[in-house]
Design a protein around this motif. Structure first.
Motif, PDB file in Angstrom:
ATOM      1  N   GLU A   1      29.608  53.552  20.975  1.00 36.00           N
ATOM      2  CA  GLU A   1      30.855  53.862  20.285  1.00 36.00           C
ATOM      3  C   GLU A   1      31.894  52.802  20.614  1.00 36.00           C
ATOM      4  O   GLU A   1      32.369  52.700  21.734  1.00 36.00           O
ATOM      5  N   GLY A   2      32.269  51.957  19.620  1.00 36.71           N
ATOM      6  CA  GLY A   2      33.284  50.934  19.815  1.00 36.71           C
ATOM      7  C   GLY A   2      32.830  49.740  20.619  1.00 36.71           C
ATOM      8  O   GLY A   2      33.619  48.853  20.903  1.00 36.71           O
ATOM      9  N   GLU A   3      31.584  49.664  21.005  1.00 35.60           N
ATOM     10  CA  GLU A   3      31.099  48.577  21.845  1.00 35.60           C
ATOM     11  C   GLU A   3      29.770  48.090  21.304  1.00 35.60           C
ATOM     12  O   GLU A   3      28.883  48.883  20.977  1.00 35.60           O
ATOM     13  N   SER A   4      29.608  46.774  21.206  1.00 37.15           N
ATOM     14  CA  SER A   4      28.350  46.233  20.695  1.00 37.15           C
ATOM     15  C   SER A   4      27.223  46.503  21.684  1.00 37.15           C
ATOM     16  O   SER A   4      27.448  46.548  22.895  1.00 37.15           O
ATOM     17  N   PRO A   5      25.993  46.683  21.187  1.00 35.96           N
ATOM     18  CA  PRO A   5      24.870  46.948  22.098  1.00 35.96           C
ATOM     19  C   PRO A   5      24.687  45.865  23.156  1.00 35.96           C
ATOM     20  O   PRO A   5      24.224  46.147  24.261  1.00 35.96           O
ATOM     21  N   SER A   6      25.050  44.624  22.839  1.00 40.27           N
ATOM     22  CA  SER A   6      24.864  43.536  23.809  1.00 40.27           C
ATOM     23  C   SER A   6      25.709  43.740  25.068  1.00 40.27           C
ATOM     24  O   SER A   6      25.361  43.239  26.140  1.00 40.27           O
ATOM     25  N   TRP A   7      26.843  44.494  24.948  1.00 43.52           N
ATOM     26  CA  TRP A   7      27.691  44.727  26.103  1.00 43.52           C
ATOM     27  C   TRP A   7      27.315  45.989  26.861  1.00 43.52           C
ATOM     28  O   TRP A   7      27.936  46.304  27.884  1.00 43.52           O
ATOM     29  N   GLN A   8      26.303  46.710  26.404  1.00 48.28           N
ATOM     30  CA  GLN A   8      25.825  47.884  27.134  1.00 48.28           C
ATOM     31  C   GLN A   8      24.768  47.444  28.145  1.00 48.28           C
ATOM     32  O   GLN A   8      23.663  47.962  28.206  1.00 48.28           O
ATOM     33  N   LYS A   9      25.110  46.457  28.917  1.00 47.24           N
ATOM     34  CA  LYS A   9      24.229  45.840  29.907  1.00 47.24           C
ATOM     35  C   LYS A   9      24.956  45.801  31.248  1.00 47.24           C
ATOM     36  O   LYS A   9      26.178  45.984  31.316  1.00 47.24           O
ATOM     37  N   PRO A  10      24.240  45.517  32.327  1.00 44.93           N
ATOM     38  CA  PRO A  10      24.918  45.355  33.625  1.00 44.93           C
ATOM     39  C   PRO A  10      25.909  44.191  33.590  1.00 44.93           C
ATOM     40  O   PRO A  10      25.790  43.268  32.766  1.00 44.93           O
ATOM     41  N   GLU A  11      26.881  44.235  34.498  1.00 41.56           N
ATOM     42  CA  GLU A  11      27.910  43.203  34.580  1.00 41.56           C
ATOM     43  C   GLU A  11      28.135  42.816  36.041  1.00 41.56           C
ATOM     44  O   GLU A  11      27.930  43.615  36.950  1.00 41.56           O
ATOM     45  N   VAL A  12      28.577  41.579  36.248  1.00 41.78           N
ATOM     46  CA  VAL A  12      29.070  41.145  37.551  1.00 41.78           C
ATOM     47  C   VAL A  12      30.523  40.720  37.372  1.00 41.78           C
ATOM     48  O   VAL A  12      30.927  40.284  36.285  1.00 41.78           O
ATOM     49  N   THR A  13      31.309  40.869  38.428  1.00 46.19           N
ATOM     50  CA  THR A  13      32.744  40.589  38.338  1.00 46.19           C
ATOM     51  C   THR A  13      33.199  39.729  39.507  1.00 46.19           C
ATOM     52  O   THR A  13      32.624  39.780  40.602  1.00 46.19           O
ATOM     53  N   LEU A  14      34.253  38.953  39.263  1.00 41.78           N
ATOM     54  CA  LEU A  14      34.897  38.145  40.299  1.00 41.78           C
ATOM     55  C   LEU A  14      36.396  38.221  40.057  1.00 41.78           C
ATOM     56  O   LEU A  14      36.872  37.930  38.951  1.00 41.78           O
ATOM     57  N   GLY A  15      37.156  38.623  41.092  1.00 41.69           N
ATOM     58  CA  GLY A  15      38.587  38.815  40.912  1.00 41.69           C
ATOM     59  C   GLY A  15      39.410  38.261  42.050  1.00 41.69           C
ATOM     60  O   GLY A  15      38.908  38.029  43.159  1.00 41.69           O
ATOM     61  N   LEU A  16      40.696  38.056  41.774  1.00 45.65           N
ATOM     62  CA  LEU A  16      41.674  37.615  42.760  1.00 45.65           C
ATOM     63  C   LEU A  16      42.806  38.642  42.753  1.00 45.65           C
ATOM     64  O   LEU A  16      43.405  38.909  41.705  1.00 45.65           O
ATOM     65  N   PHE A  17      43.120  39.215  43.940  1.00 47.88           N
ATOM     66  CA  PHE A  17      44.060  40.326  44.029  1.00 47.88           C
ATOM     67  C   PHE A  17      45.164  40.051  45.036  1.00 47.88           C
ATOM     68  O   PHE A  17      44.933  39.427  46.076  1.00 47.88           O
ATOM     69  N   ASP A  18      46.353  40.548  44.706  1.00 48.92           N
ATOM     70  CA  ASP A  18      47.469  40.586  45.644  1.00 48.92           C
ATOM     71  C   ASP A  18      47.229  41.757  46.587  1.00 48.92           C
ATOM     72  O   ASP A  18      47.291  42.920  46.181  1.00 48.92           O
ATOM     73  N   HIS A  19      46.958  41.464  47.838  1.00 50.79           N
ATOM     74  CA  HIS A  19      46.663  42.490  48.830  1.00 50.79           C
ATOM     75  C   HIS A  19      47.956  43.216  49.202  1.00 50.79           C
ATOM     76  O   HIS A  19      48.946  42.583  49.568  1.00 50.79           O
ATOM     77  N   SER A  20      47.960  44.550  49.061  1.00 51.20           N
ATOM     78  CA  SER A  20      49.143  45.357  49.375  1.00 51.20           C
ATOM     79  C   SER A  20      50.300  45.002  48.460  1.00 51.20           C
ATOM     80  O   SER A  20      51.322  44.453  48.872  1.00 51.20           O
ATOM     81  N   SER A  21      50.131  45.337  47.179  1.00 45.35           N
ATOM     82  CA  SER A  21      51.127  44.976  46.173  1.00 45.35           C
ATOM     83  C   SER A  21      52.372  45.842  46.212  1.00 45.35           C
ATOM     84  O   SER A  21      53.331  45.564  45.495  1.00 45.35           O
ATOM     85  N   ASN A  22      52.367  46.923  47.014  1.00 45.89           N
ATOM     86  CA  ASN A  22      53.513  47.837  47.076  1.00 45.89           C
ATOM     87  C   ASN A  22      53.890  48.296  45.671  1.00 45.89           C
ATOM     88  O   ASN A  22      55.047  48.232  45.241  1.00 45.89           O
ATOM     89  N   PHE A  23      52.888  48.777  44.951  1.00 39.80           N
ATOM     90  CA  PHE A  23      53.052  49.122  43.537  1.00 39.80           C
ATOM     91  C   PHE A  23      52.296  50.398  43.261  1.00 39.80           C
ATOM     92  O   PHE A  23      51.237  50.648  43.839  1.00 39.80           O
ATOM     93  N   HIS A  24      52.856  51.234  42.382  1.00 37.56           N
ATOM     94  CA  HIS A  24      52.128  52.403  41.924  1.00 37.56           C
ATOM     95  C   HIS A  24      52.367  52.566  40.437  1.00 37.56           C
ATOM     96  O   HIS A  24      53.508  52.535  39.982  1.00 37.56           O
ATOM     97  N   PRO A  25      51.308  52.733  39.617  1.00 43.14           N
ATOM     98  CA  PRO A  25      51.479  52.757  38.163  1.00 43.14           C
ATOM     99  C   PRO A  25      52.305  53.933  37.656  1.00 43.14           C
ATOM    100  O   PRO A  25      52.812  53.897  36.540  1.00 43.14           O
ATOM    101  N   LEU A  26      52.465  54.981  38.452  1.00 48.39           N
ATOM    102  CA  LEU A  26      53.239  56.139  38.019  1.00 48.39           C
ATOM    103  C   LEU A  26      54.688  56.079  38.481  1.00 48.39           C
ATOM    104  O   LEU A  26      55.516  56.874  38.035  1.00 48.39           O
ATOM    105  N   GLY A  27      55.007  55.135  39.381  1.00 53.20           N
ATOM    106  CA  GLY A  27      56.346  55.137  39.920  1.00 53.20           C
ATOM    107  C   GLY A  27      57.024  53.792  39.998  1.00 53.20           C
ATOM    108  O   GLY A  27      58.062  53.660  40.639  1.00 53.20           O
ATOM    109  N   GLY A  28      56.474  52.771  39.387  1.00 53.66           N
ATOM    110  CA  GLY A  28      57.064  51.442  39.464  1.00 53.66           C
ATOM    111  C   GLY A  28      56.965  50.873  40.865  1.00 53.66           C
ATOM    112  O   GLY A  28      56.282  51.398  41.740  1.00 53.66           O
ATOM    113  N   ARG A  29      57.655  49.759  41.088  1.00 56.49           N
ATOM    114  CA  ARG A  29      57.628  49.149  42.411  1.00 56.49           C
ATOM    115  C   ARG A  29      58.400  50.030  43.391  1.00 56.49           C
ATOM    116  O   ARG A  29      59.527  50.443  43.121  1.00 56.49           O
ATOM    117  N   LEU A  30      57.796  50.282  44.529  1.00 50.89           N
ATOM    118  CA  LEU A  30      58.395  51.179  45.503  1.00 50.89           C
ATOM    119  C   LEU A  30      59.449  50.434  46.320  1.00 50.89           C
ATOM    120  O   LEU A  30      59.228  49.315  46.768  1.00 50.89           O
TER     121      LEU A  30
END
Length: 226
Positions: A30-59
């Motif tokens: 549903e909404g996704e091509s069959p080719s993307w219904q496969k396993p995935e690997v990810t690589l990310g870069l994150f700000d550690h301890s962002s002092n952020f919450h999506p329900l309350g803005g920056r604390l």
């Protein structure tokens, strides 16, 4: 109501708000091509301890007393590298992707290893998707840092403890929970980019010490298989 019942009720409410039947969200393809219904690997870069919450803005907190800092602020200003694996959608109810992630801090602070599941909803013919996940995490940090203000300490020991106190978080538990979310965009036949949020805490289930931590980052996704 049991926890599983509450989860189904929440997903049902989300389906009403988005105007998409719950059964359609769980339908493979549903909404996704069959080719993307496969396993995935990810690589990310994150700000550690962002002092952020999506329900309350920056604390925002008032200034702490001299020589002391707020719980959860000890590890601000460092960066995490995250690597992960996602399975293909699992056959069965809701069809989640099973996940494994390692979020490694580059500044010698707390690192995390998580197992969980993620659910995805596509729009714009599968080019854009929103994703929500839940996981269980273990970490290599401190359950409780040593108290630098305890009476009777030598100056050397108090200094050693204070250095740990201002640089390392007391999590209150070796086991944490990892709610997370992402907004993804397909940028090719095999690649996607995500804006991602990761949260780590235990909700005071295992102790009263529960500072919690949020991380914000960018993630590249590589689809496996043909």
């Amino acid at each position: 109501m049991h926890r599983s019942g509450r989860l189904v009720a929440l997903l049902g409410a989300a389906s009403v708000l988005t105007g998409t039947p719950l059964a359609a969200q769980g339908r493979e393809g549903e909404g996704e091509s069959p080719s993307w219904q496969k396993p995935e690997v990810t690589l990310g870069l994150f700000d550690h301890s962002s002092n952020f919450h999506p329900l309350g803005g920056r604390l925002v907190f008032p200034a702490a007393p001299p020589g002391q800092i707020y719980e959860g602020d000890e590890e601000d200003g460092t960066v995490d590298i995250q690597i992960g694996y996602r399975s293909a959608p699992v056959h069965g109810p809701l069809k989640p992707r099973l996940t494994a992630k390692a979020q490694i801090n580059t500044g010698g602070r707390t690192s995390f290893a998580s197992l969980g599941a993620e659910w995805r909803q596509h729009v714009l013919r599968g080019r854009v998707y929103g994703q929500f996940g839940l996981g269980v995490t273990i970490h290599d940090g401190y359950r409780f840092t040593p108290d630098p203000f305890a009476p009777g300490l030598s100056a050397r020991e108090a200094g050693r403890r204070y250095e740990t106190y201002i640089e390392r978080t007391s999590w209150g538990s070796r086991i944490l929970f990892n709610p997370n979310a992402a907004l993804g965009v397909r940028i090719g036949d095999r690649w996607a980019a995500e804006l991602a949020w990761e949260h780590f805490s235990h909700g005071r289930i295992f102790s009263d010490q529960n500072p919690g931590m949020d991380s914000l980052g960018l993630r590249l996704v590589r689809r496996l298989g043909r």
